[in-house]
Motif scaffolding. Structure first.
Motif, PDB file in Angstrom:
ATOM      1  N   LEU A  89      -6.977   3.272  -8.944  1.00 51.21           N
ATOM      2  CA  LEU A  89      -5.711   2.610  -8.624  1.00 51.21           C
ATOM      3  C   LEU A  89      -5.454   2.573  -7.120  1.00 51.21           C
ATOM      4  O   LEU A  89      -4.828   1.646  -6.613  1.00 51.21           O
ATOM      5  CB  LEU A  89      -4.542   3.324  -9.306  1.00 51.21           C
ATOM      6  CG  LEU A  89      -4.437   3.171 -10.814  1.00 51.21           C
ATOM      7  CD1 LEU A  89      -3.310   4.046 -11.351  1.00 51.21           C
ATOM      8  CD2 LEU A  89      -4.199   1.720 -11.200  1.00 51.21           C
ATOM      9  N   MET A  90      -5.926   3.584  -6.410  1.00 54.97           N
ATOM     10  CA  MET A  90      -5.643   3.718  -4.982  1.00 54.97           C
ATOM     11  C   MET A  90      -6.696   3.072  -4.083  1.00 54.97           C
ATOM     12  O   MET A  90      -6.494   2.969  -2.882  1.00 54.97           O
ATOM     13  CB  MET A  90      -5.527   5.202  -4.607  1.00 54.97           C
ATOM     14  CG  MET A  90      -4.424   5.950  -5.295  1.00 54.97           C
ATOM     15  SD  MET A  90      -2.791   5.311  -4.895  1.00 54.97           S
ATOM     16  CE  MET A  90      -2.084   5.190  -6.523  1.00 54.97           C
ATOM     17  N   ALA A 105      -2.512  -0.169  -5.964  1.00 51.93           N
ATOM     18  CA  ALA A 105      -1.596   0.447  -4.997  1.00 51.93           C
ATOM     19  C   ALA A 105      -1.502  -0.373  -3.716  1.00 51.93           C
ATOM     20  O   ALA A 105      -0.409  -0.530  -3.158  1.00 51.93           O
ATOM     21  CB  ALA A 105      -2.030   1.876  -4.681  1.00 51.93           C
ATOM     22  N   GLU A 106      -2.616  -0.900  -3.247  1.00 51.45           N
ATOM     23  CA  GLU A 106      -2.590  -1.688  -2.013  1.00 51.45           C
ATOM     24  C   GLU A 106      -1.721  -2.928  -2.183  1.00 51.45           C
ATOM     25  O   GLU A 106      -0.915  -3.261  -1.318  1.00 51.45           O
ATOM     26  CB  GLU A 106      -4.002  -2.079  -1.601  1.00 51.45           C
ATOM     27  CG  GLU A 106      -4.027  -2.819  -0.280  1.00 51.45           C
ATOM     28  CD  GLU A 106      -5.426  -2.964   0.266  1.00 51.45           C
ATOM     29  OE1 GLU A 106      -6.008  -4.048   0.107  1.00 51.45           O
ATOM     30  OE2 GLU A 106      -5.928  -1.991   0.850  1.00 51.45           O
ATOM     31  N   TRP A 107      -1.866  -3.603  -3.319  1.00 53.70           N
ATOM     32  CA  TRP A 107      -1.076  -4.807  -3.546  1.00 53.70           C
ATOM     33  C   TRP A 107       0.392  -4.473  -3.806  1.00 53.70           C
ATOM     34  O   TRP A 107       1.286  -5.211  -3.382  1.00 53.70           O
ATOM     35  CB  TRP A 107      -1.687  -5.650  -4.662  1.00 53.70           C
ATOM     36  CG  TRP A 107      -2.906  -6.355  -4.133  1.00 53.70           C
ATOM     37  CD1 TRP A 107      -4.210  -6.006  -4.308  1.00 53.70           C
ATOM     38  CD2 TRP A 107      -2.896  -7.483  -3.260  1.00 53.70           C
ATOM     39  NE1 TRP A 107      -5.021  -6.858  -3.608  1.00 53.70           N
ATOM     40  CE2 TRP A 107      -4.249  -7.778  -2.962  1.00 53.70           C
ATOM     41  CE3 TRP A 107      -1.903  -8.278  -2.713  1.00 53.70           C
ATOM     42  CZ2 TRP A 107      -4.610  -8.841  -2.142  1.00 53.70           C
ATOM     43  CZ3 TRP A 107      -2.270  -9.340  -1.888  1.00 53.70           C
ATOM     44  CH2 TRP A 107      -3.616  -9.616  -1.611  1.00 53.70           C
ATOM     45  N   ALA A 108       0.648  -3.362  -4.469  1.00 51.20           N
ATOM     46  CA  ALA A 108       2.036  -2.936  -4.680  1.00 51.20           C
ATOM     47  C   ALA A 108       2.681  -2.559  -3.348  1.00 51.20           C
ATOM     48  O   ALA A 108       3.854  -2.869  -3.103  1.00 51.20           O
ATOM     49  CB  ALA A 108       2.091  -1.768  -5.662  1.00 51.20           C
ATOM     50  N   THR A 109       1.925  -1.912  -2.475  1.00 51.77           N
ATOM     51  CA  THR A 109       2.432  -1.552  -1.151  1.00 51.77           C
ATOM     52  C   THR A 109       2.731  -2.808  -0.344  1.00 51.77           C
ATOM     53  O   THR A 109       3.795  -2.922   0.284  1.00 51.77           O
ATOM     54  CB  THR A 109       1.417  -0.660  -0.407  1.00 51.77           C
ATOM     55  OG1 THR A 109       1.182   0.515  -1.190  1.00 51.77           O
ATOM     56  CG2 THR A 109       1.922  -0.259   0.969  1.00 51.77           C
ATOM     57  N   GLU A 130      -7.615  13.215  -2.988  1.00 50.84           N
ATOM     58  CA  GLU A 130      -8.341  12.111  -2.375  1.00 50.84           C
ATOM     59  C   GLU A 130      -7.526  10.823  -2.546  1.00 50.84           C
ATOM     60  O   GLU A 130      -6.987  10.565  -3.614  1.00 50.84           O
ATOM     61  CB  GLU A 130      -9.717  11.961  -3.055  1.00 50.84           C
ATOM     62  CG  GLU A 130     -10.613  10.952  -2.427  1.00 50.84           C
ATOM     63  CD  GLU A 130     -11.113  11.363  -1.051  1.00 50.84           C
ATOM     64  OE1 GLU A 130     -11.390  10.472  -0.248  1.00 50.84           O
ATOM     65  OE2 GLU A 130     -11.209  12.574  -0.779  1.00 50.84           O
ATOM     66  N   LEU A 131      -7.410  10.049  -1.496  1.00 49.97           N
ATOM     67  CA  LEU A 131      -6.689   8.771  -1.458  1.00 49.97           C
ATOM     68  C   LEU A 131      -5.179   8.889  -1.668  1.00 49.97           C
ATOM     69  O   LEU A 131      -4.510   7.903  -1.938  1.00 49.97           O
ATOM     70  CB  LEU A 131      -7.281   7.777  -2.478  1.00 49.97           C
ATOM     71  CG  LEU A 131      -8.724   7.351  -2.221  1.00 49.97           C
ATOM     72  CD1 LEU A 131      -9.238   6.453  -3.336  1.00 49.97           C
ATOM     73  CD2 LEU A 131      -8.870   6.659  -0.879  1.00 49.97           C
ATOM     74  N   VAL A 132      -4.613  10.090  -1.515  1.00 51.62           N
ATOM     75  CA  VAL A 132      -3.167  10.248  -1.688  1.00 51.62           C
ATOM     76  C   VAL A 132      -2.403   9.537  -0.574  1.00 51.62           C
ATOM     77  O   VAL A 132      -1.216   9.220  -0.728  1.00 51.62           O
ATOM     78  CB  VAL A 132      -2.774  11.737  -1.797  1.00 51.62           C
ATOM     79  CG1 VAL A 132      -2.725  12.409  -0.439  1.00 51.62           C
ATOM     80  CG2 VAL A 132      -1.456  11.895  -2.533  1.00 51.62           C
ATOM     81  N   GLY A 133      -3.076   9.229   0.520  1.00 48.30           N
ATOM     82  CA  GLY A 133      -2.449   8.469   1.592  1.00 48.30           C
ATOM     83  C   GLY A 133      -1.987   7.099   1.122  1.00 48.30           C
ATOM     84  O   GLY A 133      -0.968   6.575   1.585  1.00 48.30           O
ATOM     85  N   GLU A 134      -2.723   6.522   0.185  1.00 50.43           N
ATOM     86  CA  GLU A 134      -2.317   5.228  -0.374  1.00 50.43           C
ATOM     87  C   GLU A 134      -1.009   5.370  -1.157  1.00 50.43           C
ATOM     88  O   GLU A 134      -0.153   4.489  -1.104  1.00 50.43           O
ATOM     89  CB  GLU A 134      -3.419   4.656  -1.270  1.00 50.43           C
ATOM     90  CG  GLU A 134      -4.722   4.388  -0.552  1.00 50.43           C
ATOM     91  CD  GLU A 134      -4.598   3.393   0.597  1.00 50.43           C
ATOM     92  OE1 GLU A 134      -3.806   2.435   0.493  1.00 50.43           O
ATOM     93  OE2 GLU A 134      -5.292   3.586   1.611  1.00 50.43           O
TER      94      GLU A 134
END
Length: 189
Positions: free
Chosen positions: A29-30, A36-40, A174-178
């Motif tokens: 997802l991230m 997540a990128e598109w939701a952001t 991992e990838l929690v920054g997203e």
């Protein structure tokens, strides 16, 4: 209003639970070009639209509050910039190649500035600094000093900004920054 807090709670703790229980699903997802990128992108674009359309309302009301006007303009432009950066200004969507400077200096070879700055200031620290400055220190300063409240996030969002700052600082998965970027988009909205 309760609904924004329910949405923030569900997003943050739902995705953190997924990271803990099903890490491979969380990472899918991230990942780049993932959900997540598109939701952001969508949350920052919507936040920009709301902030900039509020300028028209101020004008229609005949408001002469220059500081409020500048704050909304700044927030709107910041959110628009972040939205564009999130999707590398449409590079993959439109299929254009990045300029040579991006190919040589951007570790993801994308048309965005935030990846050019990775050696100077990693994105996770940018998110951390925005959360601390705008979401924690500014509301506190507006509460106890003469700092203009129009330049601070609402005090009711302080716990959420604190949680996102902690995520960016501690990076527990991992990838929690997203996830932190998505939460910052929701908080901006």
């Amino acid at each position: 209003p309760t609904l924004p807090h329910v949405l923030l709670f569900a997003t943050l703790f739902g995705l953190l639970a997924l990271a803990e229980l099903v890490p491979a699903r969380f990472e899918r997802l991230m990942q780049e070009d993932g959900w997540a990128e598109w939701a952001t992108f969508a949350t920052f674009l919507l936040a920009s639209t709301v902030a900039l359309s509020s300028l028209r309302q101020l004008r229609a009301q005949g408001s002469r509050d220059v500081l409020r006007w500048l704050a909304l303009l700044g927030l709107g432009l910041f959110c628009l910039f972040v939205a564009g950066e999130e999707i590398s200004w449409g590079q993959r969507v439109l299929g254009f190649p990045p300029a040579a400077a991006f190919l040589e200096n951007n570790h993801q070879e994308e048309s965005n500035l935030h990846n050019l700055l990775k050696d100077v200031l990693d994105t996770r620290w940018m998110v951390f600094l925005v959360c601390v400055a705008y979401g924690i220190l500014a509301p506190y300063a507006a509460r106890v000093a003469r700092f203009p409240s129009v330049l601070a996030a609402p005090i009711g969002l302080l716990p959420w900004f604190t949680a996102v700052a902690w995520l960016s600082f501690s990076y527990p998965y991992e990838l929690v920054g997203e996830l932190a970027e998505l939460m910052l988009g929701l908080l901006s909205l």
